[in-house]
Design an enzyme around this catalytic site. Structure first.
Site, PDB file in Angstrom:
ATOM      1  N   HIS A 149     -45.233 -41.315 -16.475  1.00 34.54           N
ATOM      2  CA  HIS A 149     -44.308 -40.235 -16.117  1.00 34.54           C
ATOM      3  C   HIS A 149     -45.139 -39.068 -15.610  1.00 34.54           C
ATOM      4  O   HIS A 149     -46.042 -38.588 -16.291  1.00 34.54           O
ATOM      5  CB  HIS A 149     -43.473 -39.814 -17.328  1.00 34.54           C
ATOM      6  CG  HIS A 149     -42.200 -39.110 -16.954  1.00 34.54           C
ATOM      7  ND1 HIS A 149     -42.180 -37.935 -16.218  1.00 34.54           N
ATOM      8  CD2 HIS A 149     -40.894 -39.419 -17.199  1.00 34.54           C
ATOM      9  CE1 HIS A 149     -40.931 -37.549 -16.036  1.00 34.54           C
ATOM     10  NE2 HIS A 149     -40.129 -38.438 -16.612  1.00 34.54           N
ATOM     11  N   HIS A 150     -44.809 -38.611 -14.400  1.00 33.56           N
ATOM     12  CA  HIS A 150     -45.608 -37.562 -13.755  1.00 33.56           C
ATOM     13  C   HIS A 150     -45.522 -36.227 -14.496  1.00 33.56           C
ATOM     14  O   HIS A 150     -46.355 -35.337 -14.306  1.00 33.56           O
ATOM     15  CB  HIS A 150     -45.140 -37.390 -12.305  1.00 33.56           C
ATOM     16  CG  HIS A 150     -46.218 -36.970 -11.361  1.00 33.56           C
ATOM     17  ND1 HIS A 150     -47.388 -36.362 -11.769  1.00 33.56           N
ATOM     18  CD2 HIS A 150     -46.299 -37.066  -9.998  1.00 33.56           C
ATOM     19  CE1 HIS A 150     -48.143 -36.098 -10.715  1.00 33.56           C
ATOM     20  NE2 HIS A 150     -47.512 -36.520  -9.634  1.00 33.56           N
ATOM     21  N   ALA A 151     -44.534 -36.080 -15.363  1.00 26.64           N
ATOM     22  CA  ALA A 151     -44.410 -34.835 -16.127  1.00 26.64           C
ATOM     23  C   ALA A 151     -45.612 -34.611 -17.033  1.00 26.64           C
ATOM     24  O   ALA A 151     -45.963 -33.467 -17.335  1.00 26.64           O
ATOM     25  CB  ALA A 151     -43.124 -34.847 -16.958  1.00 26.64           C
TER      26      ALA A 151
END
Length: 215
Positions: free
Chosen positions: A188-190
């Site tokens: 997840h790029h978060a």
């Protein structure tokens, strides 16, 4: 297990987290890993490859806080002190799989023995999650031993708050007198950027090459 709360307003990744979490941006990367020495050593010692790979994965995950960062059941952002593997086991008779979790252990022999005990207890259960309760601090790991692949992608439904990595291993294959396995990493790029994906792959390859140090 201990879950350490991250105060978003003070987090140095706040801007990136909010941007990519709101977009629900996830991505995957697949890399072939050289397991030539690893496979030979595992075979000589009489161990199975799958749990040995799981151990190596968990060594990387538990070494790096970024791979242990997630959202808990109370919808709080933070990171666990330790994650445990939740791995798939295929049942040839039913052609379905079960998900079993095993306690992580820095000592390979201890982890391997725990894995074998859990496998003996739960592998023939016709349930998706036979070992209950499943702790929150688990990370999904699976293997598709019938094919090698150059890319693999998993999609979790929109509005998902699942931030932990998902790791999928493929069939090993030979090329130029070396043996490789494809490893797919879903992130997840978060919480994880390209740098962190590279960090995982490079550290995983390193621990595989240094199998003599821990087996």
């Amino acid at each position: 297990m201990t879950f350490n709360i991250i105060k978003l307003e003070n987090w140095d990744r706040k801007e990136y987290f909010e941007h990519y979490f709101n977009q629900q941006t996830t991505y995957s990367i697949t890399k072939e890993i050289d397991i030539t020495l690893f496979k030979d050593m595992i075979k000589k010692k009489g161990y199975e490859i799958y749990p040995s790979l799981i151990y190596a994965i968990m060594e990387v995950v538990n070494k790096n806080k970024v791979f242990r960062t997630g959202i808990n059941s109370e919808n709080k952002l933070g990171y666990w002190d330790k994650l445990n593997p939740l791995y798939t086991v295929f049942n040839k008779q039913t052609e379905k799989f079960t998900n079993i979790w095993t306690e992580s252990d820095n000592n390979f022999t201890s982890f391997y023995n725990n894995y074998k005990n859990d496998l003996f207890e739960y592998k023939d259960k016709e349930e998706m999650f036979p070992k209950k309760p499943i702790p929150e601090n688990t990370i999904p790991i699976s293997m598709i031993p019938w094919i090698d692949f150059s890319s693999f992608n998993l999609n979790i439904g929109n509005n998902s708050s699942f931030l932990l990595p998902i790791i999928t291993i493929g069939k090993f294959y030979s090329e130029n007198n070396k043996i490789y396995i494809p490893v797919a990493l879903q992130l997840h790029h978060a919480v994880c950027d390209g740098y962190h994906a590279s960090l995982f792959i490079n550290e995983f390859q390193d621990i595989i090459k240094k199998v003599d140090d821990w087996i």
